[in-house]
Design a protein around this motif. Structure first.
Motif, PDB file in Angstrom:
ATOM      1  N   TYR A 139     -24.966 -27.890  45.078  1.00  0.00           N
ATOM      2  CA  TYR A 139     -25.301 -28.152  43.679  1.00  0.00           C
ATOM      3  C   TYR A 139     -26.821 -28.205  43.465  1.00  0.00           C
ATOM      4  CZ  TYR A 139     -20.357 -29.406  43.089  1.00  0.00           C
ATOM      5  OH  TYR A 139     -18.988 -29.408  43.057  1.00  0.00           O
ATOM      6  N   ALA A 140     -27.565 -27.402  44.209  1.00  0.00           N
ATOM      7  CA  ALA A 140     -29.021 -27.499  44.203  1.00  0.00           C
ATOM      8  C   ALA A 140     -29.648 -26.644  43.110  1.00  0.00           C
ATOM      9  CB  ALA A 140     -29.573 -27.083  45.568  1.00  0.00           C
ATOM     10  N   SER A 196     -18.965 -24.271  39.210  1.00  0.00           N
ATOM     11  CA  SER A 196     -18.035 -24.169  40.335  1.00  0.00           C
ATOM     12  C   SER A 196     -16.657 -23.996  39.733  1.00  0.00           C
ATOM     13  CB  SER A 196     -18.077 -25.421  41.218  1.00  0.00           C
ATOM     14  OG  SER A 196     -17.001 -25.382  42.156  1.00  0.00           O
ATOM     15  N   ALA A 197     -16.186 -22.754  39.751  1.00  0.00           N
ATOM     16  CA  ALA A 197     -14.888 -22.466  39.143  1.00  0.00           C
ATOM     17  C   ALA A 197     -13.768 -23.178  39.884  1.00  0.00           C
ATOM     18  CB  ALA A 197     -14.640 -20.960  39.132  1.00  0.00           C
ATOM     19  N   LEU A 198     -13.898 -23.286  41.198  1.00  0.00           N
ATOM     20  CA  LEU A 198     -12.851 -23.919  42.002  1.00  0.00           C
ATOM     21  C   LEU A 198     -12.738 -25.403  41.678  1.00  0.00           C
ATOM     22  CD1 LEU A 198     -10.782 -23.344  44.259  1.00  0.00           C
ATOM     23  CD2 LEU A 198     -12.534 -24.062  45.900  1.00  0.00           C
ATOM     24  N   ALA A 199     -13.886 -26.084  41.536  1.00  0.00           N
ATOM     25  CA  ALA A 199     -13.881 -27.520  41.260  1.00  0.00           C
ATOM     26  C   ALA A 199     -13.887 -27.842  39.768  1.00  0.00           C
ATOM     27  CB  ALA A 199     -15.086 -28.181  41.934  1.00  0.00           C
ATOM     28  N   GLY A 200     -14.222 -26.867  38.942  1.00  0.00           N
ATOM     29  CA  GLY A 200     -14.227 -27.083  37.505  1.00  0.00           C
ATOM     30  C   GLY A 200     -15.555 -27.524  36.932  1.00  0.00           C
ATOM     31  N   ASP A 201     -16.612 -27.489  37.715  1.00  0.00           N
ATOM     32  CA  ASP A 201     -17.925 -27.931  37.239  1.00  0.00           C
ATOM     33  C   ASP A 201     -18.485 -26.967  36.196  1.00  0.00           C
ATOM     34  OD1 ASP A 201     -18.797 -30.285  39.112  1.00  0.00           O
ATOM     35  OD2 ASP A 201     -17.951 -28.766  40.456  1.00  0.00           O
ATOM     36  N   ASN A 202     -18.808 -27.472  35.025  1.00  0.00           N
ATOM     37  CA  ASN A 202     -19.466 -26.739  33.944  1.00  0.00           C
ATOM     38  C   ASN A 202     -18.672 -25.542  33.434  1.00  0.00           C
ATOM     39  OD1 ASN A 202     -21.685 -28.410  33.693  1.00  0.00           O
ATOM     40  ND2 ASN A 202     -22.963 -27.213  35.098  1.00  0.00           N
ATOM     41  N   VAL A 203     -17.377 -25.540  33.674  1.00  0.00           N
ATOM     42  CA  VAL A 203     -16.545 -24.483  33.101  1.00  0.00           C
ATOM     43  C   VAL A 203     -16.046 -24.928  31.727  1.00  0.00           C
ATOM     44  CG1 VAL A 203     -14.495 -23.047  33.377  1.00  0.00           C
ATOM     45  CG2 VAL A 203     -15.866 -23.646  35.376  1.00  0.00           C
ATOM     46  N   VAL A 204     -15.309 -26.019  31.697  1.00  0.00           N
ATOM     47  CA  VAL A 204     -14.871 -26.613  30.429  1.00  0.00           C
ATOM     48  C   VAL A 204     -15.529 -27.975  30.226  1.00  0.00           C
ATOM     49  CG1 VAL A 204     -12.882 -27.527  29.153  1.00  0.00           C
ATOM     50  CG2 VAL A 204     -12.696 -25.350  30.371  1.00  0.00           C
ATOM     51  N   HIS A 236     -22.198 -33.436  39.073  1.00  0.00           N
ATOM     52  CA  HIS A 236     -23.001 -33.181  40.275  1.00  0.00           C
ATOM     53  C   HIS A 236     -24.319 -32.482  39.984  1.00  0.00           C
ATOM     54  CE1 HIS A 236     -18.671 -33.105  41.636  1.00  0.00           C
ATOM     55  NE2 HIS A 236     -19.173 -34.073  42.398  1.00  0.00           N
ATOM     56  N   MET A 237     -24.535 -32.056  38.732  1.00  0.00           N
ATOM     57  CA  MET A 237     -25.758 -31.321  38.412  1.00  0.00           C
ATOM     58  C   MET A 237     -26.428 -31.931  37.193  1.00  0.00           C
ATOM     59  SD  MET A 237     -24.540 -27.369  39.189  1.00  0.00           S
ATOM     60  CE  MET A 237     -22.874 -27.504  38.517  1.00  0.00           C
ATOM     61  N   ASP A 238     -26.977 -33.157  37.371  1.00  0.00           N
ATOM     62  CA  ASP A 238     -27.615 -33.828  36.254  1.00  0.00           C
ATOM     63  C   ASP A 238     -28.924 -33.158  35.852  1.00  0.00           C
ATOM     64  OD1 ASP A 238     -29.014 -34.499  38.509  1.00  0.00           O
ATOM     65  OD2 ASP A 238     -28.785 -36.675  38.301  1.00  0.00           O
TER      66      ASP A 238
END
Length: 444
Positions: A160-161, A190-198, A203-205
């Protein structure tokens, strides 16, 4: 009705968008996550995907299977054909085209992006911008897709860098700028984890922009129909011959662009004859104004010889007619397109015979260089062609109209689609002044 009223009535909450990217960058997983997290997956669909995932040894549902529906796709773990999905949120309705990433399926990507108003290009955060990333960005730019979105996927595998995301976004923006794309929206996901998709990622402040869905819900797509010249390809001539309407003659079709008004003087192409609109019928009622993309029947003051394939346009902004067409094309058939080939050219509702006179160049999408005089185009090639048509066409430049500036080349022997074309500035003879020259080697 005023222009403002027309714009409001023509406004729609529908967005067509396509996904693209290299193999294994996670396009289908992103689409599956988008559908799943926006509550657009039915319970039986999710159950089927869960069952199929377990049969493949996965402990969790493989959301990519929501779009990879072909048996060959599931067995190989790749996307082959364009998969269309329809879903909606309270803010907008969507038609989504999940396109393949393999080089040999570039033509399928062209199909999916040809009508898209936005394109989501994925890259693997571990690999960055690769050859297929540049290829798909170039195709989207050539097809004049208005909005380009970069989704830097698999950020979970890159810690998440921000230091991984930033240079990828900068490199892609520079390449897109060289293609003439004015702006790119880059989103770490991250499509697998769902980050920033919906939903926003915890993890990415360091990222303060929209999620993929938020951006798709708010990207502007509505245009004022009155801002474009009206184009009305005639699809069918209606002559009911009833006692109630003994002299009725109407020209039916879908308005490709712009606005038509009763009382407006129009030109019929390619003949160049003029008349005045005396009536517009839509959904069984007479209206004073109609706009794209409505399907209507137009009535004219004069009894002109008009048939399927003719184009009705305002006399003040009628396009030029030409039989010499120079265009950028994407060849989609396995059979090569060669100089001297005899083809059919389909433009809106008009189909005419044509001859391939020259193939001046083939585009190398990696570095945007031109390979001069290749003599032929193979499957998935993009290049320039010069065509000579048997009858005049009323072509607009593709840059001004994706609808009336595009065409297809068809094999006259079996009807196979050979090539998708985007017209450049045509060698114009002026409205209603087609050339009388014949196509060499053809007998019309």
């Amino acid at each position: 009705m005023t222009t403002t009223d027309t714009t409001t009535a023509a406004a729609t909450s529908l967005l067509r968008f396509a996904t693209a990217g290299s193999v294994d960058d996670g396009k289908s997983t992103l689409v599956g996550r988008l559908l799943h997290d926006s509550k657009s997956v039915l319970a039986d669909q999710l159950e089927a995907v869960t069952h199929a995932s377990r049969n493949r040894g996965a402990s969790a549902p493989d959301l990519a299977l929501l779009t990879d529906g072909l048996r060959a796709e599931r067995e190989q773990g790749i996307t082959i054909d364009v998969a269309y999905r329809y879903f909606a949120t309270p803010r907008r309705r969507f038609i989504l085209a999940d396109t393949p990433g393999h080089v040999q399926y570039t033509r399928n990507m062209v199909t999916g992006a040809s009508t898209a108003q936005a394109a989501v290009v994925l890259v693997d955060a571990r690999n960055g911008v690769v050859e297929q990333t540049r290829r798909h960005a170039a195709v989207a730019a050539l097809l004049r897709v208005p909005h380009l979105i970069l989704a830097v996927n698999k950020m979970d595998l890159a810690g998440y860098a921000e230091s991984v995301f930033a240079p990828i976004a900068a490199e892609f923006a520079a390449y897109a700028g060289s293609l003439g794309v004015p702006e790119v929206t880059a989103i770490p996901v991250s499509a697998l984890a769902g980050d920033n998709v919906v939903t926003p990622s915890p993890h990415m402040d360091w990222y303060g922009g929209p999620t993929v869905l938020e951006h798709l819900e708010t990207v502007p797509v509505v245009t004022d129909p009155a801002s474009e010249p009206a184009r009305f390809p005639v699809q069918y001539v209606i002559r009911p011959r009833t006692a109630t309407h003994p002299d009725y003659r109407g020209y039916a079709g879908q308005i490709a662009s712009g606005v038509l008004r009763v009382g407006e003087q129009v030109t019929v192409l390619p003949s160049g004859r003029t008349s005045t609109i005396t009536g517009i019928d839509a959904l069984g009622s007479s209206v004073d104004v109609a706009w794209a993309p409505q399907s209507v029947t137009v009535r004219l003051a004069d009894d002109l010889d008009i048939s399927r394939g003719d184009l009705i346009a305002p006399a003040a902004s009628a396009p030029a007619t030409t039989r010499d067409v120079e265009a950028t094309v994407c060849h989609v058939a396995d059979r090569p397109l060669r100089v001297g080939d005899r083809v059919l050219l389909k433009h809106t509702t008009r189909t005419v015979k044509a001859l391939v006179k020259a193939v001046p160049s083939r585009l190398t999408l990696d570095d945007l260089s031109q390979h001069p005089e290749p003599g032929r185009l193979a499957a998935n090639d993009i290049g320039r062609v010069v065509l000579r048509t048997a009858e005049p066409l009323a072509l607009d430049p593709y840059a001004g109209s994706r609808r009336t500036g595009s065409f297809l080349l068809i094999d006259p022997a079996d009807g196979t689609t050979l090539t998708a074309g985007m017209a450049g500035e045509a060698f114009a003879a002026g409205p209603g002044k087609p050339s009388d020259d014949s196509v060499e080697g053809w007998d019309f």
